[in-house]
Design a protein around this motif. Structure first.
Motif, PDB file in Angstrom:
ATOM      1  N   ILE A  41     -27.290 -23.308  85.086  1.00  0.00           N
ATOM      2  CA  ILE A  41     -28.511 -24.072  84.798  1.00  0.00           C
ATOM      3  C   ILE A  41     -28.246 -25.078  83.681  1.00  0.00           C
ATOM      4  O   ILE A  41     -28.651 -26.243  83.771  1.00  0.00           O
ATOM      5  CB  ILE A  41     -29.672 -23.123  84.438  1.00  0.00           C
ATOM      6  N   LEU A  42     -27.564 -24.644  82.646  1.00  0.00           N
ATOM      7  CA  LEU A  42     -27.250 -25.533  81.531  1.00  0.00           C
ATOM      8  C   LEU A  42     -26.349 -26.686  81.983  1.00  0.00           C
ATOM      9  O   LEU A  42     -26.590 -27.849  81.647  1.00  0.00           O
ATOM     10  CB  LEU A  42     -26.583 -24.747  80.398  1.00  0.00           C
ATOM     11  N   THR A  43     -25.336 -26.371  82.761  1.00  0.00           N
ATOM     12  CA  THR A  43     -24.417 -27.402  83.246  1.00  0.00           C
ATOM     13  C   THR A  43     -25.149 -28.423  84.120  1.00  0.00           C
ATOM     14  O   THR A  43     -24.971 -29.637  83.959  1.00  0.00           O
ATOM     15  CB  THR A  43     -23.270 -26.750  84.048  1.00  0.00           C
ATOM     16  N   THR A  44     -25.966 -27.932  85.027  1.00  0.00           N
ATOM     17  CA  THR A  44     -26.726 -28.831  85.904  1.00  0.00           C
ATOM     18  C   THR A  44     -27.669 -29.708  85.106  1.00  0.00           C
ATOM     19  O   THR A  44     -27.782 -30.919  85.358  1.00  0.00           O
ATOM     20  CB  THR A  44     -27.518 -28.005  86.940  1.00  0.00           C
ATOM     21  N   THR A  45     -28.343 -29.111  84.132  1.00  0.00           N
ATOM     22  CA  THR A  45     -29.269 -29.876  83.289  1.00  0.00           C
ATOM     23  C   THR A  45     -28.534 -30.962  82.513  1.00  0.00           C
ATOM     24  O   THR A  45     -29.005 -32.106  82.437  1.00  0.00           O
ATOM     25  CB  THR A  45     -30.008 -28.935  82.320  1.00  0.00           C
ATOM     26  N   LEU A  48     -27.628 -33.823  84.868  1.00  0.00           N
ATOM     27  CA  LEU A  48     -28.805 -34.629  85.200  1.00  0.00           C
ATOM     28  C   LEU A  48     -29.236 -35.504  84.031  1.00  0.00           C
ATOM     29  O   LEU A  48     -29.585 -36.681  84.214  1.00  0.00           O
ATOM     30  CB  LEU A  48     -29.959 -33.732  85.645  1.00  0.00           C
ATOM     31  N   VAL A  49     -29.228 -34.959  82.824  1.00  0.00           N
ATOM     32  CA  VAL A  49     -29.601 -35.746  81.643  1.00  0.00           C
ATOM     33  C   VAL A  49     -28.620 -36.901  81.453  1.00  0.00           C
ATOM     34  O   VAL A  49     -29.030 -38.027  81.134  1.00  0.00           O
ATOM     35  CB  VAL A  49     -29.658 -34.838  80.387  1.00  0.00           C
ATOM     36  N   THR A  50     -27.353 -36.650  81.666  1.00  0.00           N
ATOM     37  CA  THR A  50     -26.345 -37.700  81.532  1.00  0.00           C
ATOM     38  C   THR A  50     -26.568 -38.802  82.559  1.00  0.00           C
ATOM     39  O   THR A  50     -26.498 -40.003  82.239  1.00  0.00           O
ATOM     40  CB  THR A  50     -24.927 -37.108  81.692  1.00  0.00           C
ATOM     41  N   ILE A  51     -26.852 -38.422  83.790  1.00  0.00           N
ATOM     42  CA  ILE A  51     -27.100 -39.418  84.841  1.00  0.00           C
ATOM     43  C   ILE A  51     -28.336 -40.253  84.524  1.00  0.00           C
ATOM     44  O   ILE A  51     -28.319 -41.487  84.642  1.00  0.00           O
ATOM     45  CB  ILE A  51     -27.235 -38.721  86.214  1.00  0.00           C
TER      46      ILE A  51
END
Length: 60
Positions: A41-45, A48-51
Motif C-alpha cells: 500500500i505504501l509503495t503504491t501510494t 501514485l503521488v510521484t506520478i
C-alpha cells in the motif's frame, strides 16, 4: 563395556556426523518472509503521488 543406551547414543551420533558430511555442500533452506500488505500500500501510494506530482509540474 558400554550400556545399550550408550551404544544407541554413539550410533545416533555417528549417523548425524555422516548426514552432516553428506549435506555439507547443499544450500540451507531459508524460509521466505511474507511481504506485508502495508508495504504494498505504501509503495503504491508513493508511486501514485510521484506520478501526480510530475504531471502537475509538467502542466505548468
Amino acid at each position: 563395556m558400554m550400556t545399550t543406551a550408550q551404544q544407541k547414543v554413539k550410533q545416533e551420533l555417528e549417523e548425524l556426523k555422516i548426514n552432516a558430511l553428506i549435506h555439507q555442500n547443499s544450500e540451507p533452506v531459508l524460509p521466505r518472509k511474507k511481504k506485508s500488505s502495508k508495504k504494498w500500500i505504501l509503495t503504491t501510494t508513493l508511486i501514485l503521488v510521484t506520478i501526480v506530482t510530475c504531471s502537475l509540474l509538467l502542466m505548468r
